[in-house]
Scaffold this motif. Sequence first.
Motif, PDB file in Angstrom:
ATOM      1  N   HIS A  74      -4.503   7.726   9.202  1.00 41.41           N
ATOM      2  CA  HIS A  74      -3.066   8.064   9.554  1.00 41.41           C
ATOM      3  C   HIS A  74      -2.017   8.548   8.298  1.00 41.41           C
ATOM      4  N   SER A  75      -2.816   8.294   7.136  1.00 41.63           N
ATOM      5  CA  SER A  75      -1.853   8.469   5.984  1.00 41.63           C
ATOM      6  C   SER A  75      -1.264  10.044   5.738  1.00 41.63           C
ATOM      7  N   PRO A  76      -0.282   9.975   5.131  1.00 42.55           N
ATOM      8  CA  PRO A  76       0.336  11.375   4.987  1.00 42.55           C
ATOM      9  C   PRO A  76      -0.608  12.228   3.881  1.00 42.55           C
ATOM     10  N   HIS A  77      -1.312  11.614   3.252  1.00 45.81           N
ATOM     11  CA  HIS A  77      -2.075  12.054   1.937  1.00 45.81           C
ATOM     12  C   HIS A  77      -3.278  12.851   2.549  1.00 45.81           C
ATOM     13  N   PRO A  78      -3.587  13.923   2.486  1.00 51.38           N
ATOM     14  CA  PRO A  78      -4.937  14.699   2.984  1.00 51.38           C
ATOM     15  C   PRO A  78      -6.025  13.926   2.168  1.00 51.38           C
ATOM     16  N   LYS A  79      -6.001  13.774   0.934  1.00 51.93           N
ATOM     17  CA  LYS A  79      -7.091  13.288   0.373  1.00 51.93           C
ATOM     18  C   LYS A  79      -7.495  11.945   0.785  1.00 51.93           C
ATOM     19  N   LEU A  80      -6.621  11.185   1.201  1.00 54.95           N
ATOM     20  CA  LEU A  80      -7.000   9.491   1.877  1.00 54.95           C
ATOM     21  C   LEU A  80      -7.702   9.917   3.272  1.00 54.95           C
ATOM     22  N   LYS A  81      -7.198  10.844   4.067  1.00 49.80           N
ATOM     23  CA  LYS A  81      -7.502  11.150   5.223  1.00 49.80           C
ATOM     24  C   LYS A  81      -8.803  11.706   5.143  1.00 49.80           C
ATOM     25  N   MET A  82      -9.179  12.396   4.240  1.00 50.52           N
ATOM     26  CA  MET A  82     -10.532  12.969   4.207  1.00 50.52           C
ATOM     27  C   MET A  82     -11.576  11.893   3.737  1.00 50.52           C
ATOM     28  N   THR A  83     -11.138  10.751   2.978  1.00 48.81           N
ATOM     29  CA  THR A  83     -11.905   9.812   2.500  1.00 48.81           C
ATOM     30  C   THR A  83     -12.214   8.702   3.766  1.00 48.81           C
ATOM     31  N   ALA A  84     -11.276   8.878   4.534  1.00 49.45           N
ATOM     32  CA  ALA A  84     -11.544   7.895   5.843  1.00 49.45           C
ATOM     33  C   ALA A  84     -12.465   8.815   6.701  1.00 49.45           C
ATOM     34  N   ALA A  85     -12.390  10.068   6.894  1.00 49.83           N
ATOM     35  CA  ALA A  85     -13.304  10.758   7.893  1.00 49.83           C
ATOM     36  C   ALA A  85     -14.659  10.769   7.137  1.00 49.83           C
ATOM     37  N   GLN A  86     -15.029  10.755   5.895  1.00 47.73           N
ATOM     38  CA  GLN A  86     -16.225  10.491   5.365  1.00 47.73           C
ATOM     39  C   GLN A  86     -16.944   9.138   5.451  1.00 47.73           C
ATOM     40  N   ASN A  87     -16.141   8.159   5.882  1.00 50.58           N
ATOM     41  CA  ASN A  87     -16.877   6.785   5.908  1.00 50.58           C
ATOM     42  C   ASN A  87     -16.818   5.990   7.267  1.00 50.58           C
ATOM     43  N   LEU A  88     -15.907   6.599   8.175  1.00 48.64           N
ATOM     44  CA  LEU A  88     -15.810   5.676   9.470  1.00 48.64           C
ATOM     45  C   LEU A  88     -17.049   5.425  10.114  1.00 48.64           C
ATOM     46  N   ARG A 138     -17.744  -0.423  -1.917  1.00 50.64           N
ATOM     47  CA  ARG A 138     -18.805  -0.703  -2.842  1.00 50.64           C
ATOM     48  C   ARG A 138     -19.397  -2.249  -2.508  1.00 50.64           C
ATOM     49  N   ARG A 139     -18.318  -2.900  -2.175  1.00 51.80           N
ATOM     50  CA  ARG A 139     -18.420  -4.292  -2.259  1.00 51.80           C
ATOM     51  C   ARG A 139     -18.922  -4.549  -0.687  1.00 51.80           C
ATOM     52  N   ALA A 140     -18.453  -3.733   0.252  1.00 49.57           N
ATOM     53  CA  ALA A 140     -19.366  -4.112   1.607  1.00 49.57           C
ATOM     54  C   ALA A 140     -20.509  -3.559   1.737  1.00 49.57           C
ATOM     55  N   GLU A 141     -21.034  -2.754   0.969  1.00 48.67           N
ATOM     56  CA  GLU A 141     -22.336  -2.157   1.079  1.00 48.67           C
ATOM     57  C   GLU A 141     -23.423  -3.311   0.578  1.00 48.67           C
ATOM     58  N   ARG A 142     -22.909  -3.935  -0.314  1.00 51.19           N
ATOM     59  CA  ARG A 142     -23.763  -5.149  -0.971  1.00 51.19           C
ATOM     60  C   ARG A 142     -23.897  -6.327  -0.139  1.00 51.19           C
ATOM     61  N   MET A 190       0.735  -1.241   0.063  1.00 48.91           N
ATOM     62  CA  MET A 190       0.020  -0.121  -0.065  1.00 48.91           C
ATOM     63  C   MET A 190       0.872   1.316   0.063  1.00 48.91           C
ATOM     64  N   GLU A 191       2.087   0.827   0.678  1.00 44.61           N
ATOM     65  CA  GLU A 191       2.790   2.488   0.620  1.00 44.61           C
ATOM     66  C   GLU A 191       3.410   2.711  -0.472  1.00 44.61           C
ATOM     67  N   GLY A 192       3.840   1.568  -1.528  1.00 49.52           N
ATOM     68  CA  GLY A 192       4.143   1.934  -2.819  1.00 49.52           C
ATOM     69  C   GLY A 192       3.565   2.328  -3.869  1.00 49.52           C
ATOM     70  N   GLN A 249      -4.565   4.210  -4.143  1.00 51.86           N
ATOM     71  CA  GLN A 249      -5.045   3.990  -2.862  1.00 51.86           C
ATOM     72  C   GLN A 249      -6.553   4.143  -2.841  1.00 51.86           C
ATOM     73  N   ASP A 250      -6.803   5.590  -3.200  1.00 50.83           N
ATOM     74  CA  ASP A 250      -8.361   5.972  -2.967  1.00 50.83           C
ATOM     75  C   ASP A 250      -9.024   5.286  -3.855  1.00 50.83           C
ATOM     76  N   ARG A 251      -8.863   4.728  -4.965  1.00 52.25           N
ATOM     77  CA  ARG A 251      -9.553   3.848  -5.975  1.00 52.25           C
ATOM     78  C   ARG A 251      -9.784   2.390  -5.380  1.00 52.25           C
ATOM     79  N   ASP A 252      -8.927   1.850  -4.629  1.00 58.23           N
ATOM     80  CA  ASP A 252      -8.898   0.634  -3.997  1.00 58.23           C
ATOM     81  C   ASP A 252      -9.917   0.700  -2.696  1.00 58.23           C
ATOM     82  N   ILE A 253      -9.909   1.485  -1.909  1.00 61.53           N
ATOM     83  CA  ILE A 253     -10.873   1.891  -0.849  1.00 61.53           C
ATOM     84  C   ILE A 253     -12.066   1.926  -1.342  1.00 61.53           C
TER      85      ILE A 253
END
Length: 652
Positions: free
Chosen positions: A43-57, A18-22, A1-3, A9-13
């Motif tokens: 805890h990702s260094p990328h703000p976009k990924l952090k924002m995705t986590a905050a919107q779905n937790l 979508r699979r979990a919702e089904r 995931m780090e490489g 990473q955003d596309r994979d999550i």
Amino acid sequence: MEGRSPEEQDRDIRELIRRAERQPVKTSGVRREVLRRLIDLAHSPHPKLKMTAAQNLNKYIKDFPDLEDDAINAVYDLCEDPVTKVRITGYGAIVEVSKEQLKWVKRNADVLVQLLQSDEPEEVPVIKRALSQHLDMDPAVTLGVLCDQVVPSDEPMDEEEQAIRNRLRSLVLSFVTGEAKRSIVERHAVPGSQAEETLVGGMLKAINKLSPPDIDVIVKGVLLSLSSFRPSSSRGKQLLDVIFDRAKASLKIDMPPGGGRSSLENTRYFLEMASFIAVQKRVAHPSHLLQFYFTSLTSKMTLVRLNEDAQVLVLTHIADTLAAFQETSSEGDTAMFPTKQVPDVCAVLLQLFAESMSIERRPWKVCHTLLRTCLHYKQESNWVVPSYLASILQTIQTLAVSQGQDTKMDSLEDIQSLIRSLVPPAPRPPTPSPAPAAATDVSKGTNSIPAAKTERRIMNVKRKHEEQPQPTCPPDSAPSSAANGGDFSTSTPQLNQQQSGKPQARQRASTGAWNAGAKQNGQPAPSEEQPRTAKRAKKGGGEELREPSLLSRMAAAPANSRVGTERATWSSNPKRRIESAPTTFARSAQQPPHDSDRDPIQGFSIKGAAKAAGLGSQSDSQPTKSSLLDRIRDDDVGWDMSGQRKKRRTKT
């Protein structure tokens, strides 16, 4: 995931979500895997990924209790991210987590309160909006969190921690009295609700420990805005009792035992706040405030220990409270209030007003209120103005007139009118009208007073004259007190006063003036009680001889009569010298006893003289009884007027 790149990473999550919702089962492995990936992305260094986590937790946190602590901590970390957009997204995540599980409302609200200290202007409105949403979700819990931040902590803190705590308190109060005030007052803290009880209890607890500026915000900005603090309500009395506790504690600080005159530096604020609550807002009945004043500040020992500025403050507040009490006396519960104590306290305050204040500091409006209150109780409750207050009111009236001449006073006439109503001026004694002069009949030389009144007055004089003691010497030859050194007058000053018809005081005054003139001329002053001597006829030898009257000669006719013998002796030697020594009991016993029946004081009438002569001759011819039995028998038999013995009456 780090490489991998952030986009991959955003596309994979997103695909995994979508699979979990089904999945129909909420606790399936796919959903658990999604929650783990979201916690890691927080805890990702990328703000976009952090924002995705905050919107779905929030969608998975409640399905896996074993992971909820890690998930909620990840949300809190997002709120402290260095990037503003991430932090703002984290604030939203807190709200969504609280909506999913209400048990997190208290913890999340506490975090949001801490976040109010943010220095970013664009973030503060978001945080306040998040707090308002928590109020809507659970008002009682959220208000409890806010109150906990307002009440000072009992734990010891260093200066830095204390400064942070004070700043946070001011931020919370600003939020409660600002953005959240409308929702709190209109929707959440309704009377009787748990939220209202929590808010009122927390704020009253804070008042016991906070400084005056914060108390001012709590009372005026929070509590008095609630609908439960209506006029004369129980909530208002609770608030007033808390203020009283602070005022009593401040009084002990301002007036320590043995201290000087106090300015009430610490107590002043609480007195003003109590007046604001009970007098201006009428939230509590004024009788409660009067009760506090009467028990804590109106004793003379307390008032004299205040400086003049503090005395004016106390008088002003008490007068305002009395005025409010008179207006609302029919409202609220005043059964336990001692209304009979009100005029007595007013009397003490009026005395303080008149005696202990300088001219320029006297609050005449306060005096007007106190006088009006006293008059109300006099008219309605039959209160009697005490004697000491009457003199105080006269002093106040004098001060009012004096100051009214120097400066214009609008209430001068009202004050004078109230004083006259309380203490009416004493009625002037009626001027005695002169007695009408008796009309004098010039032809007869007499006045027009009826004869019956004259005779009655003469009879009274005779009766009193008969009650006087018998003189030891004949009145004809009684010497004056100036010659013999003693007063032998048979008449008394009272008798002389009755006979002359003039007051005794006037007689003494005129006699004293006459005596003073006599002494100046070298003449001896006559005695005040010396009787006037009868006129005597002078014969050729220059000797003054008293000619015996017909009645005297008739009374002295029997030669063997004791009375006649005595009178003959006095008549034959009218200038017989009387010893000037005072009469003693032994000397008076040697003198012949006086018989008022035979020798009356006022003299004899013609019939009386003849009767006395007959009785005297017969009584002298009676043999002297030697035994008590003979004298008793003679008393029973007796003698009649013609000299014949009476027969003894025997009972049958």
